[in-house]
Design an enzyme around this catalytic site. Structure first.
Site, PDB file in Angstrom:
ATOM      1  N   ARG A  60       0.843  -0.966  -0.073  1.00 15.62           N
ATOM      2  CA  ARG A  60       0.100   0.138  -0.089  1.00 15.62           C
ATOM      3  C   ARG A  60       1.002   1.102   0.001  1.00 15.62           C
ATOM      4  O   ARG A  60       0.605   2.124  -0.615  1.00 15.62           O
ATOM      5  CB  ARG A  60      -1.009  -0.094   1.320  1.00 15.62           C
ATOM      6  CG  ARG A  60      -2.113  -1.170   1.023  1.00 15.62           C
ATOM      7  CD  ARG A  60      -2.998  -1.140   2.108  1.00 15.62           C
ATOM      8  NE  ARG A  60      -3.521   0.203   2.254  1.00 15.62           N
ATOM      9  CZ  ARG A  60      -4.403   0.643   3.294  1.00 15.62           C
ATOM     10  NH1 ARG A  60      -4.370  -0.214   4.459  1.00 15.62           N
ATOM     11  NH2 ARG A  60      -4.952   1.691   3.439  1.00 15.62           N
ATOM     12  N   GLN A  95      -9.459  10.098   7.244  1.00 12.75           N
ATOM     13  CA  GLN A  95      -9.090   8.483   7.397  1.00 12.75           C
ATOM     14  C   GLN A  95      -8.155   8.247   6.813  1.00 12.75           C
ATOM     15  O   GLN A  95      -7.641   6.899   6.827  1.00 12.75           O
ATOM     16  CB  GLN A  95     -10.605   8.126   7.457  1.00 12.75           C
ATOM     17  CG  GLN A  95     -11.756   8.457   8.330  1.00 12.75           C
ATOM     18  CD  GLN A  95     -12.913   7.734   7.705  1.00 12.75           C
ATOM     19  OE1 GLN A  95     -13.419   7.066   8.390  1.00 12.75           O
ATOM     20  NE2 GLN A  95     -13.897   8.585   7.175  1.00 12.75           N
ATOM     21  N   ASN A  96      -7.650   8.727   5.634  1.00 12.76           N
ATOM     22  CA  ASN A  96      -6.694   8.166   4.671  1.00 12.76           C
ATOM     23  C   ASN A  96      -5.439   8.060   5.251  1.00 12.76           C
ATOM     24  O   ASN A  96      -4.959   9.145   6.009  1.00 12.76           O
ATOM     25  CB  ASN A  96      -6.759   8.941   3.433  1.00 12.76           C
ATOM     26  CG  ASN A  96      -8.176   8.801   2.777  1.00 12.76           C
ATOM     27  OD1 ASN A  96      -9.031   8.136   3.375  1.00 12.76           O
ATOM     28  ND2 ASN A  96      -8.444   9.636   1.781  1.00 12.76           N
ATOM     29  N   HIS A 113      -6.296   7.712  11.429  1.00 14.36           N
ATOM     30  CA  HIS A 113      -5.946   6.715  11.158  1.00 14.36           C
ATOM     31  C   HIS A 113      -4.538   6.233  10.870  1.00 14.36           C
ATOM     32  O   HIS A 113      -3.846   5.099  10.347  1.00 14.36           O
ATOM     33  CB  HIS A 113      -6.670   5.795  10.249  1.00 14.36           C
ATOM     34  CG  HIS A 113      -8.148   5.718  10.441  1.00 14.36           C
ATOM     35  ND1 HIS A 113      -9.261   5.476   9.671  1.00 14.36           N
ATOM     36  CD2 HIS A 113      -8.806   6.064  11.644  1.00 14.36           C
ATOM     37  CE1 HIS A 113     -10.467   5.548  10.249  1.00 14.36           C
ATOM     38  NE2 HIS A 113     -10.311   5.828  11.558  1.00 14.36           N
ATOM     39  N   THR A 180     -16.543   8.980   1.906  1.00 11.65           N
ATOM     40  CA  THR A 180     -16.208   8.184   3.170  1.00 11.65           C
ATOM     41  C   THR A 180     -17.848   7.402   3.149  1.00 11.65           C
ATOM     42  O   THR A 180     -18.623   7.877   3.016  1.00 11.65           O
ATOM     43  CB  THR A 180     -16.101   8.753   4.425  1.00 11.65           C
ATOM     44  OG1 THR A 180     -15.921   7.728   5.443  1.00 11.65           O
ATOM     45  CG2 THR A 180     -16.856   9.804   4.908  1.00 11.65           C
TER      46      THR A 180
END
Ligand code: OAD
Length: 237
Positions: A60, A95-96, A113, A180
């Site tokens: 990732r 949140q990425n 996150h 989202t």
């Protein structure tokens, strides 16, 4: 044109990076459609099989480094600068775990996150910038012991910066959620929190999210088109 806003709280999710080529999680063919989060994104998974978990995040991280910001990232960065120059605020909570907001020009990104491009030592808790693959045998640059992990929030762990996020939400006059699905808490609860605080709410997404009914305003389509148009309509283009 809508009335000028001074404090906007923007919550972004994987959908804002979709047009940059990074997969979302819960769409058909998304990351959690293809991989089991319980085997890849929990402290228990890391304890049981660190190599597999590290490989997943190495993959990732390489994808994120190869991706480029899209017009939605850039439009938010422009709006952030315009509002700051006018004495207002665009609080960008994501949140990425990619760095596309930063590379799109945003300055004050809050990664609730965590970040793919940071590593953390499980022995001494030191965190540091890391653009390379992490291997199980890599030593911590501070304590020299072995046990590095991505500086990412896994399921069952506490998201980061929650106090700063709550404070920013409390002083906002518009809450906007972009890309989202509204299925992971606490982020999924921010729209309800905004409503309780009397803050106007808007959803920008490809399709109605799980929380769509809670938003005062809804705009559906690709973030790369809708976000720049939405901000321009508020005098922030
Ligand atoms: P999801 O994959 O759950 O949701 C992505 C949303 O983006 C969906 O509602 C899509 O319809 C929408 N979408 C897809 N393409 C889009 C586009 N081009 N423009 C606008 N919207 C688009 O991702 P998140 O809500 O970000 O957490 O997921 C939240 C958290 O769940 C992630 O941070 C991650 C994941 O497990 C952790 O790993 C802790």
């Amino acid at each position: 044109m809508a009335s000028p806003l001074s404090r906007i709280f923007v919550l972004t999710g994987a959908g804002i990076s979709a047009e940059s080529g990074l997969g979302t999680f819960r769409d058909r063919g998304g990351i959690w459609d293809r991989f089991d989060p319980l085997r890849l994104a929990t402290p228990e998974a890391f304890a049981a099989d660190p190599d597999t978990v590290l490989d997943f995040y190495n993959w990732r991280r390489r994808n994120a480094l190869a991706a480029e910001p899209n017009p939605a990232h850039r439009a938010l960065a422009r709006a952030e600068a315009r509002l700051a120059a006018a004495g207002g605020e665009l609080f960008l909570c994501t949140q990425n775990v990619d760095d596309l907001h930063e590379r799109g020009g945003a300055r004050g990104v809050v990664h609730m996150h965590g970040e793919l491009l940071r590593a953390r030592c499980t022995q001494c808790a030191h965190t540091f910038a890391c653009r390379d693959d992490i291997a199980r045998t890599d030593p911590c640059p501070r304590c020299a012991r072995i046990g590095l992990r991505p500086d990412i929030v896994w399921f069952g762990e506490m998201p980061m910066h929650l106090e700063a996020i709550d404070a920013a939400l409390a002083r906002a006059d518009l809450f906007v959620a972009v890309g989202t699905s509204g299925s992971v808490y606490p982020a999924a609860g921010y729209v309800a929190q905004a409503r309780r605080l009397g803050i106007r709410t808007c959803e920008v997404n490809l399709e109605p999210s799980d929380n769509a009914a809670l938003f005062d305003e809804r705009r559906y389509g690709p973030a790369g088109e809708i976000v720049p148009a939405f901000l321009a309509a508020h005098g922030l283009g």
